[in-house]
Motif scaffolding. Sequence first.
Motif, PDB file in Angstrom:
ATOM      1  N   ASP A   1      -6.566   3.208   0.636  1.00  0.00           N
ATOM      2  CA  ASP A   1      -5.342   2.651   1.490  1.00  0.00           C
ATOM      3  C   ASP A   1      -5.296   3.288   2.831  1.00  0.00           C
ATOM      4  OD1 ASP A   1      -3.067   1.246   2.629  1.00  0.00           O
ATOM      5  OD2 ASP A   1      -1.434   2.197   1.437  1.00  0.00           O
TER       6      ASP A   1
ATOM      7  N   HIS B   1      -6.160   2.151   6.632  1.00  0.00           N
ATOM      8  CA  HIS B   1      -5.461   2.470   7.729  1.00  0.00           C
ATOM      9  C   HIS B   1      -6.192   3.023   8.867  1.00  0.00           C
ATOM     10  CE1 HIS B   1      -1.758   3.205   4.734  1.00  0.00           C
ATOM     11  NE2 HIS B   1      -1.791   1.750   5.026  1.00  0.00           N
TER      12      HIS B   1
ATOM     13  N   HIS C   1      -4.688  -5.986   5.875  1.00  0.00           N
ATOM     14  CA  HIS C   1      -3.171  -5.849   5.257  1.00  0.00           C
ATOM     15  C   HIS C   1      -2.567  -7.062   5.227  1.00  0.00           C
ATOM     16  CE1 HIS C   1      -3.675  -1.447   5.641  1.00  0.00           C
ATOM     17  NE2 HIS C   1      -2.289  -1.365   4.984  1.00  0.00           N
TER      18      HIS C   1
ATOM     19  N   HIS D   1      -0.710  -2.061  -3.771  1.00  0.00           N
ATOM     20  CA  HIS D   1      -1.191  -2.225  -2.523  1.00  0.00           C
ATOM     21  C   HIS D   1      -2.667  -1.715  -2.097  1.00  0.00           C
ATOM     22  CE1 HIS D   1      -1.030  -2.463   1.882  1.00  0.00           C
ATOM     23  NE2 HIS D   1      -1.252  -1.109   2.045  1.00  0.00           N
TER      24      HIS D   1
ATOM     25  N   MET E   1      -6.399  -3.035  -0.891  1.00  0.00           N
ATOM     26  CA  MET E   1      -6.965  -2.667   0.191  1.00  0.00           C
ATOM     27  C   MET E   1      -8.250  -2.153   0.006  1.00  0.00           C
ATOM     28  SD  MET E   1      -4.593  -2.591   2.814  1.00  0.00           S
ATOM     29  CE  MET E   1      -4.498  -3.970   1.905  1.00  0.00           C
TER      30      MET E   1
HETATM   31 FE   LIG Z   1      -1.568   0.170   3.677  1.00  0.00          FE
END
Ligand SMILES: [Fe+2]
Lengths: 428, 181, 385
Positions: free
Chosen positions: A201, A205, A270, A284, A288
């Motif tokens: 994740d 980002h 996302h 999540h 990802m």
């Molecule tokens: Fe995220």
Amino acid sequence: MDTQKYYEFCTRVKTISGHNSLEEIPQALMDLNAKSPMIITDKGVSAVGLIQLVQDAIKKSKNKIEIKVIFDDVPADSDITTVNEIAKLYKEKGCDSIITVGGGSPMDTAKGVNILVSEDADDLMQFTGAGAIKRRLNPLIAIPTTSGTGSEMTLVAVIADHSKNKKMAFTSYFLLPDVAILDSRMTLTLPDFLTAPTAMDALTHACEAYTCLAKNPLSDSAALFAIELIRDNLLNVIKKPKDANGRLALANASALAGIAFSNSMVGMVHTIGHAIGGVCHVPHGVAMSILLPYGLEYNLHKTGHLTGELLLPLAGSEKFAAIPKELRPLKSIEIIRQLNEDLHKATGGRHSRFLSEVRNREGTQMIPKDKIRDIALTAQNDGSIFYNPEELDLEDLIMVIEAAWEGVPIDRKKIKMSKETSKVKIKI
Amino acid sequence: MRIENYPEIIPGKNPFKKIYLAIFLWITGRAIQAAARTDRVVKKEFEMLPDDFMLYLGVSPNGPGFVVGKDSNGKAKYMGAKLKGKSITLKMIIKNIEAAFLVFTFQESTAVGFAHDRFMVSGNLDEACRIGRVLDIVEIYLLPKIITKLAVKRYPNWKQMSPIRKHVGRVIIYTRAILGF
Amino acid sequence: MKLTEQFKFFNQAKIISGNKGLNNIPVELDDYNASKPLIITDKKSVEKKFDKIFIKALSDSNLIIGALYGSVSNEAKIAEVRELVDLYIARGCDSIIAIGSESSMNTAKAVNLMLCEKKDFLEIKDVNQNLKPLIGILTIDSRDTFTTDIVTVDARTLQSNYLFPNVVIIDPRMVKGGSEESVVERSLLALTQSIEAGTYGVNNPMNDSYIYSANQYIYENIKVLSKNRQETEAAVAIANAVYMAGVAFSNAPTGIAYALAKEIHKLTGESIGKVAAIILPHALRWINGKKDNGIKDKILQSLIGIEGYAKTPSEKRSIMVIDEIENLIKSFPKSLPSNLKDLKLQRYILENIANIIPDKIEYKITAKECLAIIDAAWSSEKEKV
Ligand SMILES: [Fe+2]
């Protein structure tokens, strides 16, 4: 580096990183004129003894800090009733600050509580939307226990209202925690099947911040550092979970990636990931890991040159120099796919590589093929879609999700490309 | 130091830009109403919005801007230029007149405007995404291709939007936007 | 990359950079519920009409400017600070905006401190509270501590997290123009602050992201801007670098080139940017000989870019950094001599300074080593260090 025509950037969080940084909490509270903190966390965190560590660090200090109350019952799908309940407790016990320990859910909850208690309000909903919070809030210290969400560095709190079936986003610079404590002890016990997706994740980002529309020079640097830290440490930590230096490095990577995306936003990975979370309740980080290569692939004709630059932190300078410019974008994507493979192997198959492979604890498939359309419909209304370099309509979303479901690369002929802006020609 | 030597200053006004924006936003507001009755996709987006939906799109701090909501029949309706007395569910505010001028003279596309943090959005983000798509389509109708290409990320090709749909639609939306029926 | 030691990082200053940035001031102040700022600026800025551009950018807002004070000179003065406190109170202001030089920012910070601590500036020992909203507008005259957490008035210096401005604004309208010399001075001072911030302390990736962006912006834009001071992109980039270097400087131990230059500037009035730039490569050569603190090889990436960095073998990277900086300094013969001798400084003053530096900085260095660095910079000979 391109000079961005316009950007805004803000990281108003004091960061303290180290193997003993919990011991800095008392002084940090004193600096903020607070001495009666409340701890907000969840059962998972307190069960593995992490709250004890925080309590010990505070007890050791000569400062007269007293933890007034510990709330360790934040549910995974925290909502407004939890926020109200905790706010009441805060006031009853005469607290003057919050220490939140955990992943995204306790942090979002704590931010919500802090709005209520600082504004002395009952109704959280009056503070939704930009600019609704008009004053500094009470002191808030964030201690992440997963290395992924980067919530300790973000100005957003997402809080659900289950009764109305709504998720409200609160954004304000006043929601940034005053202090983020990154301490290697807080992630030492995180099992590999959680370490891997949360770190992915963070990697997402960083990669999305670097390649999406709102990129800026400071986010770019933070993102590159985050990727390098993940490259150097993720697989090691999975193989040697007690590697404290590696854990600290991942905590920093997550915070840096948080800084990057909080200031430059994220894109389609996302967009789709949130939708998969909403429709199929897939964690999540799992979404990802799987989707990251697809997002980069879809946007290649727009931002391929940037994806190519990511190869430096992803592969290191020697490999980077050895690969010609036009091949770098695809190589970056290949390395991320390989990383997923390696993590799959290192976790004994618990790290998923494609959507059809994701299973819950009972072993049932979490994303049935017939849900793809629902996911795409939901994805269309995710705010992050604004920041993706290329447009995505329903048909595009379905095409990408289908590929990620099968675990095959996107058929580039199917992408409806707008004007090419990538500075390197992509060789297929 | 004599305090009188340092008087209060009230910054001035820029009527030209404000008038341009007022006209542009007036037409856009009307055009959304018209498009919601003419264009299939816009119509569908509006159907998906909640019954109490009401959008304010404007410029900080004093406008101009417009309000578009759903009327009692659930149809899109232009509801004037003023915020006052309306319960807005989605506010999209551009931070200042100059930023609005950049966006609405297409020196910055809507997407870039977002990326440049020119907008402050409050309310339901779902609704903001739908409205974002509606605005893209409305701009395709209202403006010549050469300008709309600046405004939207990907100009639709004929597969997605037939020339007939576009040109006939455009005429209808134009008339409706101006005449307001 | 390894992170083994403890570090801290803080930057309160939000940055807004780019086209029409100034026009965001009303919205930014509104975040703090403020709408009546006191504007503090200096003679240089008023000469360049920056005050007029600023007022115009606030058109169509609900702001009222409480007062605009445009007479700050090259140094912040306590008497002026006290008078501005009265002006702020008399007008019922709720925020402060500083435009232009470091002295304007120092004055603004001192006014802010006096207002919040309710004491005279000279009596304030430390700061433990949030201050009034302070916005800094960076211009071609802003440098050194403009975007740091430091305030200096009448030789009294305080440092505190609370002393960062809340917002820093870079707008193309305020960062173009000036002489080649001024571009060189302010860019190379920022480069010194930034490179040293990345050299003397422990690994701190948060600070490093500011450092690398600053280096990159300076390296890519200094030559373009020194030739054409109206080049918008380069001007904005260099202004960004000044901001980033200020933040990095606030979060790292003070470096030797900077400390020496600051003292030399205090005693001789010579430009701190020029002196720092001349000393920088020699100070770096000295520290590169140390076991623990070599020059981090990634600094090279920020200077010459990804491609060049990747092609340079890792053992050569630190030395390349020094060579690159030395070459850069030589590119402005009209504005910057290559050694201290040509700046016409008095030799004995430099010797005195070498004696006081070891007490002024955290990093361990002897007076003798300081003098060796000065010696090398005096005649630009590499062998001396
Ligand atoms: Fe995220």
